[in-house]
Design a protein around this motif. Sequence first.
Motif, PDB file in Angstrom:
ATOM      1  N   ALA A 152       0.851  -1.191   0.000  1.00 54.56           N
ATOM      2  CA  ALA A 152       0.000   0.000   0.000  1.00 54.56           C
ATOM      3  C   ALA A 152       0.883   1.236   0.000  1.00 54.56           C
ATOM      4  CB  ALA A 152      -0.910   0.019   1.223  1.00 54.56           C
ATOM      5  N   ALA A 153       0.559   2.177  -0.878  1.00 54.87           N
ATOM      6  CA  ALA A 153       1.238   3.478  -0.932  1.00 54.87           C
ATOM      7  C   ALA A 153       0.181   4.535  -0.635  1.00 54.87           C
ATOM      8  CB  ALA A 153       1.869   3.689  -2.303  1.00 54.87           C
ATOM      9  N   GLN A 154       0.050   4.892   0.644  1.00 57.27           N
ATOM     10  CA  GLN A 154      -1.036   5.749   1.100  1.00 57.27           C
ATOM     11  C   GLN A 154      -0.511   7.124   1.467  1.00 57.27           C
ATOM     12  OE1 GLN A 154      -4.521   4.074   3.106  1.00 57.27           O
ATOM     13  NE2 GLN A 154      -3.925   5.247   4.922  1.00 57.27           N
ATOM     14  N   SER A 155      -1.303   8.139   1.176  1.00 57.37           N
ATOM     15  CA  SER A 155      -0.907   9.513   1.458  1.00 57.37           C
ATOM     16  C   SER A 155      -0.927   9.789   2.957  1.00 57.37           C
ATOM     17  CB  SER A 155      -1.866  10.479   0.749  1.00 57.37           C
ATOM     18  OG  SER A 155      -3.176  10.331   1.271  1.00 57.37           O
ATOM     19  N   GLY A 156      -0.131  10.785   3.376  1.00 54.39           N
ATOM     20  CA  GLY A 156      -0.165  11.261   4.747  1.00 54.39           C
ATOM     21  C   GLY A 156       0.440  10.352   5.776  1.00 54.39           C
ATOM     22  N   LEU A 157       1.351   9.472   5.360  1.00 53.33           N
ATOM     23  CA  LEU A 157       1.926   8.523   6.313  1.00 53.33           C
ATOM     24  C   LEU A 157       2.729   9.245   7.391  1.00 53.33           C
ATOM     25  CD1 LEU A 157       2.289   5.528   6.994  1.00 53.33           C
ATOM     26  CD2 LEU A 157       4.334   5.523   5.540  1.00 53.33           C
ATOM     27  N   ALA A 158       3.461  10.267   7.021  1.00 51.60           N
ATOM     28  CA  ALA A 158       4.303  10.975   7.989  1.00 51.60           C
ATOM     29  C   ALA A 158       3.473  11.671   9.068  1.00 51.60           C
ATOM     30  CB  ALA A 158       5.186  11.984   7.276  1.00 51.60           C
ATOM     31  N   GLY A 159       2.275  12.157   8.730  1.00 53.17           N
ATOM     32  CA  GLY A 159       1.454  12.869   9.700  1.00 53.17           C
ATOM     33  C   GLY A 159       0.648  11.976  10.607  1.00 53.17           C
ATOM     34  N   HIS A 160       0.551  10.688  10.288  1.00 53.51           N
ATOM     35  CA  HIS A 160      -0.288   9.792  11.079  1.00 53.51           C
ATOM     36  C   HIS A 160       0.506   8.712  11.812  1.00 53.51           C
ATOM     37  CE1 HIS A 160      -3.317  11.539   8.370  1.00 53.51           C
ATOM     38  NE2 HIS A 160      -4.187  11.261   9.337  1.00 53.51           N
ATOM     39  N   ALA A 161       1.824   8.814  11.793  1.00 51.68           N
ATOM     40  CA  ALA A 161       2.629   7.791  12.458  1.00 51.68           C
ATOM     41  C   ALA A 161       3.860   8.430  13.066  1.00 51.68           C
ATOM     42  CB  ALA A 161       3.025   6.690  11.473  1.00 51.68           C
ATOM     43  N   ARG A 162       4.340   7.773  14.101  1.00 53.47           N
ATOM     44  CA  ARG A 162       5.571   8.181  14.754  1.00 53.47           C
ATOM     45  C   ARG A 162       6.626   7.095  14.504  1.00 53.47           C
ATOM     46  NH1 ARG A 162       7.178   6.706  19.739  1.00 53.47           N
ATOM     47  NH2 ARG A 162       5.051   5.965  20.188  1.00 53.47           N
ATOM     48  N   VAL A 163       7.820   7.530  14.123  1.00 53.48           N
ATOM     49  CA  VAL A 163       8.890   6.584  13.787  1.00 53.48           C
ATOM     50  C   VAL A 163       9.524   6.061  15.072  1.00 53.48           C
ATOM     51  CG1 VAL A 163      11.050   6.244  12.551  1.00 53.48           C
ATOM     52  CG2 VAL A 163       9.314   7.778  11.612  1.00 53.48           C
ATOM     53  N   ARG A 164       9.431   4.750  15.271  1.00 57.35           N
ATOM     54  CA  ARG A 164      10.077   4.135  16.428  1.00 57.35           C
ATOM     55  C   ARG A 164      11.522   3.759  16.113  1.00 57.35           C
ATOM     56  NH1 ARG A 164       7.464  -1.043  19.383  1.00 57.35           N
ATOM     57  NH2 ARG A 164       6.134   0.616  20.247  1.00 57.35           N
ATOM     58  N   GLY A 165      11.743   3.272  14.943  1.00 57.42           N
ATOM     59  CA  GLY A 165      13.099   2.886  14.541  1.00 57.42           C
ATOM     60  C   GLY A 165      13.285   3.104  13.054  1.00 57.42           C
ATOM     61  N   GLY A 166      14.509   3.506  12.633  1.00 61.62           N
ATOM     62  CA  GLY A 166      14.787   3.740  11.225  1.00 61.62           C
ATOM     63  C   GLY A 166      14.233   5.073  10.757  1.00 61.62           C
ATOM     64  N   ARG A 167      13.701   5.090   9.536  1.00 58.79           N
ATOM     65  CA  ARG A 167      13.169   6.315   8.952  1.00 58.79           C
ATOM     66  C   ARG A 167      11.998   5.965   8.033  1.00 58.79           C
ATOM     67  NH1 ARG A 167      14.597   6.199   3.713  1.00 58.79           N
ATOM     68  NH2 ARG A 167      16.490   5.058   3.099  1.00 58.79           N
ATOM     69  N   LEU A 168      11.329   7.011   7.583  1.00 53.58           N
ATOM     70  CA  LEU A 168      10.221   6.814   6.655  1.00 53.58           C
ATOM     71  C   LEU A 168      10.744   6.398   5.281  1.00 53.58           C
ATOM     72  CD1 LEU A 168       7.958   9.885   7.542  1.00 53.58           C
ATOM     73  CD2 LEU A 168       7.481   7.485   8.030  1.00 53.58           C
ATOM     74  N   PRO A 169       9.993   5.650   4.508  1.00 53.07           N
ATOM     75  CA  PRO A 169      10.447   5.246   3.176  1.00 53.07           C
ATOM     76  C   PRO A 169      10.470   6.437   2.225  1.00 53.07           C
ATOM     77  CG  PRO A 169       8.185   4.548   3.540  1.00 53.07           C
ATOM     78  CD  PRO A 169       8.681   5.083   4.848  1.00 53.07           C
ATOM     79  N   ARG A 170      11.352   6.355   1.240  1.00 56.38           N
ATOM     80  CA  ARG A 170      11.486   7.405   0.233  1.00 56.38           C
ATOM     81  C   ARG A 170      11.541   6.756  -1.143  1.00 56.38           C
ATOM     82  NH1 ARG A 170      15.416   9.841   4.040  1.00 56.38           N
ATOM     83  NH2 ARG A 170      17.082   8.831   2.845  1.00 56.38           N
ATOM     84  N   ALA A 171      11.313   7.584  -2.171  1.00 56.97           N
ATOM     85  CA  ALA A 171      11.465   7.165  -3.565  1.00 56.97           C
ATOM     86  C   ALA A 171      12.258   8.260  -4.266  1.00 56.97           C
ATOM     87  CB  ALA A 171      10.107   6.956  -4.229  1.00 56.97           C
ATOM     88  N   PRO A 172      13.586   8.192  -4.210  1.00 54.39           N
ATOM     89  CA  PRO A 172      14.412   9.321  -4.684  1.00 54.39           C
ATOM     90  C   PRO A 172      14.372   9.529  -6.190  1.00 54.39           C
ATOM     91  CG  PRO A 172      15.790   7.456  -4.084  1.00 54.39           C
ATOM     92  CD  PRO A 172      14.384   7.105  -3.678  1.00 54.39           C
ATOM     93  N   HIS A 173      14.004   8.554  -6.961  1.00 52.84           N
ATOM     94  CA  HIS A 173      13.988   8.720  -8.413  1.00 52.84           C
ATOM     95  C   HIS A 173      12.644   8.251  -8.928  1.00 52.84           C
ATOM     96  CE1 HIS A 173      14.475   4.344  -8.648  1.00 52.84           C
ATOM     97  NE2 HIS A 173      15.409   4.480  -7.716  1.00 52.84           N
ATOM     98  N   PRO A 174      12.227   8.667 -10.129  1.00 49.94           N
ATOM     99  CA  PRO A 174      10.929   8.244 -10.658  1.00 49.94           C
ATOM    100  C   PRO A 174      10.805   6.727 -10.684  1.00 49.94           C
ATOM    101  CG  PRO A 174      11.833  10.011 -11.984  1.00 49.94           C
ATOM    102  CD  PRO A 174      12.916   9.597 -11.037  1.00 49.94           C
ATOM    103  N   VAL A 175       9.674   6.274 -10.248  1.00 48.74           N
ATOM    104  CA  VAL A 175       9.411   4.837 -10.145  1.00 48.74           C
ATOM    105  C   VAL A 175       8.361   4.468 -11.179  1.00 48.74           C
ATOM    106  CG1 VAL A 175       8.575   2.993  -8.635  1.00 48.74           C
ATOM    107  CG2 VAL A 175       9.987   4.828  -7.697  1.00 48.74           C
TER     108      VAL A 175
END
Length: 915
Positions: A152-175
């Motif tokens: 699932a690739a859902q909008s607003g993930l950063a605003g609805h979750a707190r990072v316990r370990g690691g970091r949020l996923p990214r997509a640095p180049h066009p997928v």
Amino acid sequence: MGRPVPRPATHRPAPAAAPWVRTRLRAAPGAAAALALLVALASCLAGAFPRAVDRYEDAGLRRALRQAGPDHTTLRVSLPQPDLGLPPGQRAAAMRPAALERQYRKVLGTVGGPLAVDREQSAYGVGSTVSRAVPDPWLPRPTGLPAQVSLAAQSGLAGHARVRGGRLPRAPHPVDGTTREVEAAVTAATAQGLHIRVGSVVHVPAPGRPPLAVRVTGILVPRDPGGAYWSTVPLLRTPSLVTLPTPGPDPDKYWLGALLLAPEAAPALLGTSTDPARYWHLAPDPRALHAHDLDRLRPAVAALESGPALQRVRAVTGDGADIGTDLDDTLASFSRLRSGISPLVLVAAAGTGTVVAVVLLMAGGLAADRRRAELALLRARGAGLSGLAGRLLAETAVAAVPAGALGLAVALVAVPAGRTGPAVAAALATVLAGCAALPVRAAFAHRTVRLTAVREDVTSVRPSRRRTVAELTLLVLAVGAVATLRRRGTSGDQLVAVAPVLIGVIAALLLLRLHPLLLRRLSGPAGRLRGAIGHLSLARAGRAQASAVLPLLALLTALTTAAFGGSVLAGVAGARDRAALLTVGADARADSAAPLPADLPARVRAVPGVGAATAVSIAHQAEPANGQDAVPLVGVDPDAYGELTARTGPGAFPADRLAGRSGTLAAVASPSVASAYGTRRSFPVRLEDGSSVTVRIVLVRDRTPAVPGPDFLVVNRAGLGAGAGRPTTLLVTGAHVDAGALRHAVAGAAAVRTRAEERARYADSPLQTGAEHVYTAAVAAGAGFAVLALLLALLRAAPERAALLARLRTMGLTRAEGRRLLVLESLPQALLAALGGALTGWAAIRLLSPGVDLTAIALPSAPAPPAEAELRPDTWSLVVPALLVLAASTGVAALQAWWSGRRGSVTELRAGDTQ
């Protein structure tokens, strides 16, 4: 010098007369203040009632939405992946966040009307519609089956979750669909269930190419796990251990979890075999949804599912879009509960509103009677009827309008939630009634100019033809309302809601016709008494004003409403008590699948508040010979269980009927079991441990405390084997059983349920509790205004009574005789109101009970209620209000006689005191 020229005489204008309103307010400030206080109180109650109803109904709707859960109430707009015939670039562009967000904003614009969307909890994105097994061996396999994942690739993930370990996923180049590796995050629950860590790589199968490598870069903790963002698709938050429906004792199981990709990585799902789809989740905002909009909410949801709104959504997103939700089912369930409760509340509102209106009319009538001579003189001097009524209207409006505004303001502050329009309308109607009572009464009384006042004694005035026609009209309306209510129930129109009020009105008019006849019947025997007090009191009662219809109408309406409301509340409480008793079987019970410890009954009996603890064994899967279904078999100690049934009520039987420990066991059975196996023959019953007993049904009972269901067999536990006879359940009785102490004594050996907790479960909806509170408040307000009506009636006759006592004291009347005179004078009407109110309330309940269903308000959470919720007359609700009316009437009369005896003018007028 010439003589001075005289100046022409000038006439000074006469000073203007003082304005009418100011003069009257200065002349009688107490009457104006009393009217203002009455209107303020009435308008406050009128303004608070609709807002209180809105408040508890809105709370009930929010509770219904919360219980249903976001996975059933969210509007889920879904659209399949772009057509395979499109160029890869266009397919990938359609899956990217920019295109989805643009469509999301347009979809929000198609949702109109009363259906409000909570944008904070709504989301859009791309998700798998098919989960796929992943080959990674490090994922848990409970029964050997590989785990499956959903992407699932859902909008607003950063605003609805707190990072316990690691970091949020990214997509640095066009997928796009050819991307071989993407980043993802998982929730802490998913990481724990699937043994995922930061840096783990999950390989998702892809057709025709190597699997898509999903690298986990972060472990997340949802900020609001119960919100629609995470709970619309619970798999995003919590993994699931799926059990396959395979035969055998150990069915196959596998883990299913979700991997949360960055929104920019959504096109990568095109290269997998998970059949991705675009979606837009629109979460309804419970704070913006109102119960009074229910009639518009349900069509709005239906239009989104399969109506014009769906076509507008497809015009924005695509022809293949579909909308799914169970919100309409939730609204329908709430509507059924509300439709069962609202008519009962409306009955209380109609009764209280009638009493308030009568009191306002009485206040105007009292003022008109007090100023009868003044108004008659004005009419004799040429005052016009319309001009006089206008001046009186202005006079009352000066006091009533500010008081009504003040009462409305207090209502708005006291009940901050709810609509303002109905509250203002109700308060305005109250103010208009308060303003118009005096002018209308005065205009009606002085429509003809008279030099002397016409006597209007209750025993001399004959009912006019217009009054007879009006009474017959009300009688027809009451009969129609009662017949409609008995035939259609409380789902009828507004006329049904005023049925108890109409019955009270008809009873009041009937009693007013009987009142003169009763007084004439009593005057003969009273005249033969030795003293003059009895005869004089009856003569005074017969000289009462014929306008006493209003206080009697107020009293009977209030007593009928109080009796009806008290019986409703008593019926609701009784139904819940009985349902809780039938479900639990006693005041508390402790159940266990395994035999209970031997010392548990002694520990339970030592708990404070416990009177007795009866141990029984229950074999839920006992199989009678030649029977297709299992029947619970209850093994009991006949003496102890017989005492329990005698105390609790359901299924009582004499203990000696279950005597016998060997051979064929006597049994108590339910009607269905007795019908299936008969009462004239014995039959074997195979128990769960493999043993078998032979039973013969000797008694049939509808219920038994140990088993809440409709099927059971009760036998002597001593006749069962050692294994089957061991107790598995304790039935506890006591006046005040402490649930906490009982659970502490059980110490986890069994599951504890109490009757009080079960009863509370039936009243867990704000719609129920709010309706009960509003109903109680309405009945109490009606009773208070009825007492006020009684006081106004006594206040109207107070000056005449005081003058009468003063004259009679000059003739030697003692203080005790004066008290008896006033008490006996007020007693006929008080007795008439008390007895008539009790009989009217009883008759109204008996007439309306077939059409009133209390199940909706008493047991809404029970799909098959274990007890009937019927409307029956409640003795306390009938007797106590009638006795209070009688006590108030006689008490006020005695107080007035005592106060008149202390006045100096009476002392000066009387010619001696022999007391």
